[in-house]
Every structure is written in C-alpha cells, then in structure tokens.
Design an enzyme around this catalytic site. Sequence first.
Site, short mmCIF file in Angstrom:
data_model
loop_
_atom_site.label_atom_id
_atom_site.label_comp_id
_atom_site.label_asym_id
_atom_site.label_seq_id
_atom_site.Cartn_x
_atom_site.Cartn_y
_atom_site.Cartn_z
CE LYS A 51 -4.22 0.90 2.60
NZ LYS A 51 -4.73 0.81 3.98
C1 E4P Z 1 -7.94 1.94 3.73
O1 E4P Z 1 -7.34 0.96 3.31
C2 E4P Z 1 -7.72 2.59 5.03
O2 E4P Z 1 -7.06 1.68 5.89
C3 E4P Z 1 -8.97 2.98 5.75
O3 E4P Z 1 -10.14 2.63 5.05
C4 E4P Z 1 -8.93 4.33 6.38
O4 E4P Z 1 -10.18 4.63 6.93
P1 E4P Z 1 -10.41 5.70 8.09
O5 E4P Z 1 -10.81 6.99 7.46
O6 E4P Z 1 -11.55 5.09 8.89
O7 E4P Z 1 -9.15 5.79 8.88
#
Ligand code: E4P
Length: 223
Positions: free
Chosen positions: A84
């Site tokens: 990622k």
């Molecule tokens: C995506 O892969 C992220 O880990 C995640 O969806 C972030 O979401 P949040 O806005 O709840 O931190």
Amino acid sequence: MKLFIDTADIDEIRTIASWGVLDGVTTNPTLYAKVGGASYESILQEICTITPGPVSAEVVAEDVEGMLTEGRRFAKLADNIVVKVPMSETGLQAISRFHGEGIKTNCTLIFTANQGLLAAKAGASLLSPFVGRLDDINEDGLTVIRELVGIVETHGLEAEVLAASIRGPRHVTEAALAGAHVATLPFKVFQQMVRHPLTDTGIVQFRSDWEKARAALASRTGD
Ligand code: E4P
C-alpha cells in the site's frame, strides 16, 4: 463486490473469515498501532495464513527508495501481500517501479478521481478513495467512487476501485451500487450489516411459536 476487512486485529479477521464473506484485508499504520504487541511483519504473516485474498501492507517511507525497500520486504512475507503506497509524486514513482517488478500495489489516500486515474496509469492494481474522510469535510465521497469506476470501465484500465474509509452500512450499499469492485470495512460495519431489528424480533417469534407448538403436541400425546 469483494469485501475486505479494514483492521490488523487477528480475532476480527478470523471472525469475518468464519462467516465465509472475507475476500481480503487492508491494514495501515494506525490500525497496526491499535493492536501493537508484535511486529507489523509478524502480524501481516499471520493475516496471510487466514486469507488467501490480498492483504495490504502500508509503507511509511516518503522517498522512493525507502518505499521500495519497505515494499519489497513486505512482498517477501507471502504471495498475497499487496504493497500500500500513499498517493504522491514519489508514491507514483514507487508504484510504477513495483509494477515493473511484478509487485502488486494499492494506492491509498485517494481523494479525487484524477488521483485514481494517475495511480491506475502508474500500475496500481487497487485504487483506494477514502469515502468517509471526504464526507467528514462536507464533500461527497461516493461521487469519487462513481467517477473513478466510470473512468476505469470506460478506458478498460487494469485496476480495481476499492471503497475505503467506510463509516457505516449505507456506505457499503452505495459503493456496491456505484460499481466499486471492492469495499474495505471496519469489523463494526460487518456486524451492523448483519443486523436488522425485524430479523431479531422474527427469530424470537419463530422460537417462541416453535416452543408453543411443541408444548401443545406434547400435551396432546403425553410426550
Ligand atoms: C484503507 O485501506 C484505510 O485503511 C482505511 O479505510 C482508512 O479509513 P479511516 O478513514 O476510517 O481511517
């Protein structure tokens, strides 16, 4: 639409896998910090034994070489690791280099369809627009999902749109209707999707009627 769980918590991942609905896992440094207790790498390795689906492991370096070093290390942990990488100029360079090496990437922190288009062109296999964080600042996260799905499909790009930062069950329905290929959900949202008050009262009612019918039969037959 594929469903991933957005967590680094092994028990949560095992629970959703046991429901037979788990297609993959996304993690990030914040989710790792919530569980702690072991190295990020060992947690990722354990997650990869639970699901054969893609498991996103996020780099924290901000320079290309640093991202490549971290990502290559993650990619060696298991075949289903997806690296990622945050959207940025250096992130795009890293995505492009990973693509050249056959390492799959998930471009994270996408907030516009144009960012998603760039990530897809650079070679990311997953594009992660953050729905909830856009809604939080009075923008419409689902619009970005709709636009990016349209772009990917119109131009036959080899990337999937992953609806991230999902805050509740309605986001999941809307993302599915918008054509998102994947949504990643917190454990709590999976639980919320299961529940409906009429399901709960229906189960109680069926159980009670069943017991009444059995009691009536027993009183007639003396069993
Ligand atoms: C995506 O892969 C992220 O880990 C995640 O969806 C972030 O979401 P949040 O806005 O709840 O931190």
